[in-house]
Scaffold this motif. Sequence first.
Motif, PDB file in Angstrom:
ATOM      1  N   UNK A 167       5.060   6.892 -18.082  1.00 22.17           N
ATOM      2  CA  UNK A 167       6.089   7.802 -17.580  1.00 22.17           C
ATOM      3  C   UNK A 167       7.450   7.455 -18.178  1.00 22.17           C
ATOM      4  N   UNK A 168       7.774   6.170 -18.190  1.00 22.03           N
ATOM      5  CA  UNK A 168       9.064   5.753 -18.731  1.00 22.03           C
ATOM      6  C   UNK A 168       9.190   6.040 -20.217  1.00 22.03           C
ATOM      7  N   UNK A 169       8.151   5.722 -20.987  1.00 23.29           N
ATOM      8  CA  UNK A 169       8.216   5.910 -22.439  1.00 23.29           C
ATOM      9  C   UNK A 169       8.217   7.395 -22.811  1.00 23.29           C
ATOM     10  N   UNK A 170       7.290   8.149 -22.226  1.00 24.93           N
ATOM     11  CA  UNK A 170       7.200   9.572 -22.550  1.00 24.93           C
ATOM     12  C   UNK A 170       8.390  10.339 -21.984  1.00 24.93           C
ATOM     13  N   UNK A 171       8.837   9.947 -20.807  1.00 24.99           N
ATOM     14  CA  UNK A 171       9.955  10.641 -20.192  1.00 24.99           C
ATOM     15  C   UNK A 171      11.211  10.568 -21.032  1.00 24.99           C
ATOM     16  N   UNK A 215       0.839  -1.207   0.000  1.00 24.53           N
ATOM     17  CA  UNK A 215       0.000   0.000   0.000  1.00 24.53           C
ATOM     18  C   UNK A 215       0.875   1.259   0.000  1.00 24.53           C
ATOM     19  N   UNK A 216       1.962   1.246   0.750  1.00 26.30           N
ATOM     20  CA  UNK A 216       2.872   2.388   0.769  1.00 26.30           C
ATOM     21  C   UNK A 216       3.593   2.508  -0.576  1.00 26.30           C
ATOM     22  N   UNK A 217       3.920   1.377  -1.176  1.00 30.05           N
ATOM     23  CA  UNK A 217       4.573   1.389  -2.483  1.00 30.05           C
ATOM     24  C   UNK A 217       3.665   2.013  -3.541  1.00 30.05           C
ATOM     25  N   UNK A 218       2.357   1.819  -3.403  1.00 24.53           N
ATOM     26  CA  UNK A 218       1.403   2.443  -4.323  1.00 24.53           C
ATOM     27  C   UNK A 218       1.462   3.966  -4.203  1.00 24.53           C
ATOM     28  N   UNK A 219       1.588   4.477  -2.974  1.00 21.07           N
ATOM     29  CA  UNK A 219       1.746   5.919  -2.777  1.00 21.07           C
ATOM     30  C   UNK A 219       3.028   6.408  -3.451  1.00 21.07           C
ATOM     31  N   UNK A 220       4.090   5.605  -3.319  1.00 13.71           N
ATOM     32  CA  UNK A 220       5.372   5.988  -3.908  1.00 13.71           C
ATOM     33  C   UNK A 220       5.296   6.033  -5.430  1.00 13.71           C
ATOM     34  N   UNK A 221       4.511   5.145  -6.025  1.00 13.46           N
ATOM     35  CA  UNK A 221       4.349   5.147  -7.479  1.00 13.46           C
ATOM     36  C   UNK A 221       3.658   6.425  -7.954  1.00 13.46           C
ATOM     37  N   UNK A 222       2.649   6.873  -7.222  1.00 13.50           N
ATOM     38  CA  UNK A 222       2.010   8.143  -7.561  1.00 13.50           C
ATOM     39  C   UNK A 222       3.005   9.290  -7.402  1.00 13.50           C
ATOM     40  N   UNK A 223       3.778   9.247  -6.325  1.00 14.82           N
ATOM     41  CA  UNK A 223       4.734  10.315  -6.049  1.00 14.82           C
ATOM     42  C   UNK A 223       5.809  10.418  -7.133  1.00 14.82           C
ATOM     43  N   UNK A 224       6.417   9.282  -7.496  1.00 20.25           N
ATOM     44  CA  UNK A 224       7.487   9.326  -8.497  1.00 20.25           C
ATOM     45  C   UNK A 224       6.926   9.708  -9.869  1.00 20.25           C
ATOM     46  N   UNK A 225       5.685   9.316 -10.153  1.00 19.86           N
ATOM     47  CA  UNK A 225       5.061   9.696 -11.426  1.00 19.86           C
ATOM     48  C   UNK A 225       4.801  11.199 -11.468  1.00 19.86           C
ATOM     49  N   UNK A 226       4.294  11.757 -10.363  1.00 22.09           N
ATOM     50  CA  UNK A 226       4.055  13.203 -10.309  1.00 22.09           C
ATOM     51  C   UNK A 226       5.368  13.969 -10.354  1.00 22.09           C
ATOM     52  N   UNK A 253      15.988   8.735 -14.821  1.00 25.85           N
ATOM     53  CA  UNK A 253      16.164   7.831 -13.687  1.00 25.85           C
ATOM     54  C   UNK A 253      14.849   7.515 -12.982  1.00 25.85           C
ATOM     55  N   UNK A 254      13.831   8.366 -13.154  1.00 32.12           N
ATOM     56  CA  UNK A 254      12.520   8.075 -12.557  1.00 32.12           C
ATOM     57  C   UNK A 254      11.955   6.770 -13.096  1.00 32.12           C
ATOM     58  N   UNK A 255      12.327   6.417 -14.324  1.00 32.65           N
ATOM     59  CA  UNK A 255      11.836   5.184 -14.923  1.00 32.65           C
ATOM     60  C   UNK A 255      12.341   3.955 -14.176  1.00 32.65           C
ATOM     61  N   UNK A 256      13.462   4.087 -13.488  1.00 32.10           N
ATOM     62  CA  UNK A 256      14.099   2.922 -12.863  1.00 32.10           C
ATOM     63  C   UNK A 256      13.762   2.782 -11.387  1.00 32.10           C
ATOM     64  N   UNK A 257      12.889   3.603 -10.884  1.00 38.82           N
ATOM     65  CA  UNK A 257      12.471   3.481  -9.498  1.00 38.82           C
ATOM     66  C   UNK A 257      11.080   2.840  -9.422  1.00 38.82           C
ATOM     67  N   UNK A 258      10.928   1.868  -8.552  1.00 36.95           N
ATOM     68  CA  UNK A 258       9.645   1.194  -8.315  1.00 36.95           C
ATOM     69  C   UNK A 258       9.104   0.492  -9.562  1.00 36.95           C
ATOM     70  N   UNK A 259      10.013   0.018 -10.394  1.00 33.32           N
ATOM     71  CA  UNK A 259       9.602  -0.719 -11.587  1.00 33.32           C
ATOM     72  C   UNK A 259       9.765   0.113 -12.843  1.00 33.32           C
TER      73      UNK A 259
END
Length: 356
Positions: free
Chosen positions: A300-304, A215-226, A335-341
Amino acid sequence: MNFVLTEERKMLQDTLRRYLRDKYTTSVRNDILNSEMGMSADIWAELAELGVLGALFTEDQDGYGGAGFDIAVVFKELGRAGVVEPVLDSALMGGRLLAAAGKADMVEDVIAGSLQLAVAHGEPGGRYDLDYVLTQADGDALTGRKAVVMNAESANHLIVSARNGDDIAFYLVARDAPGVDIQGYPLLAGGRAAEVTLDKAPGIPLGLGLAEYERINALALVAISAEALGAMESATALTKDYLMTRKQFGRPIGTFQALAHRMSDVLIELEQVRSAVINAAGNLHASDRDLHLSATKNLIGRAGRLVAEEAIQMHGGIAMTQEYELAHIAKRIIMADHRFGDTDYHLERFIALSAA
């Protein structure tokens, strides 16, 4: 889904944007990057004083936000300014894990900026699998190795995952506890991480399992995407300004059709990312949450990569200099692409979830 920020979130956005615009210049960031800890204690304290850290927690946790859109607002602004302080790892992930464990007094210290945390979950060879944990708990003594632990050198405590029988449990470990060895290094995108070796290190059980961490990892995915979205917005704005300032043959190069078309492609990708982040933030508590998160992270990874590469190519050589803002921003995007998957991981995850 409401796409308009509430008045409170708009105030938070405006306050944080003004503060970072005035205080977090390229030269300030470069000084922080060259520092021993890779972060500024003064900036950290001021972010806490502004209420930025409190926005990551719910009212029940002594914060005043904590929802997906609160997290997205904060991290989009941090991404726009290229902030290297470990807000994601220390405050959001570490703080919310403590909140889930019922450590209210420690959460108050996190919100006040007086307590820093490092989450030690990933291990060598684990890639992005959350259930890959080889570290063993013998009673409350932990033995194993953790990889790329963000903010380990500056943290007061580590939150460490370990195998307790067939289950994965989480423990609170003091950074300077016996049996804890921390080998730090700088990261390409800014900040510092460390390889952490545990040799019968004493830990305090937090009563958390893998489900809480997911559940915390899901929050982190939103955070790194934003955060990546904010960085893309900065890269795009810098590129637009450059194209309309740099002249060739007596006119701005941004008026040349070839460059205008490339810039249009960047803007289209940016709008898709913005919509995806809004969708991810709005579906944090949906039954198909993970499907939305994987779709967003893949995009995020592709567009980034497209945004970063086009920004550098349309700038030319100046984009690679450390003194220019885009150099750091482009690294953050990639590098955001390589965090949390990464892109491939979340594509496979999206396919698997869609077929389930």
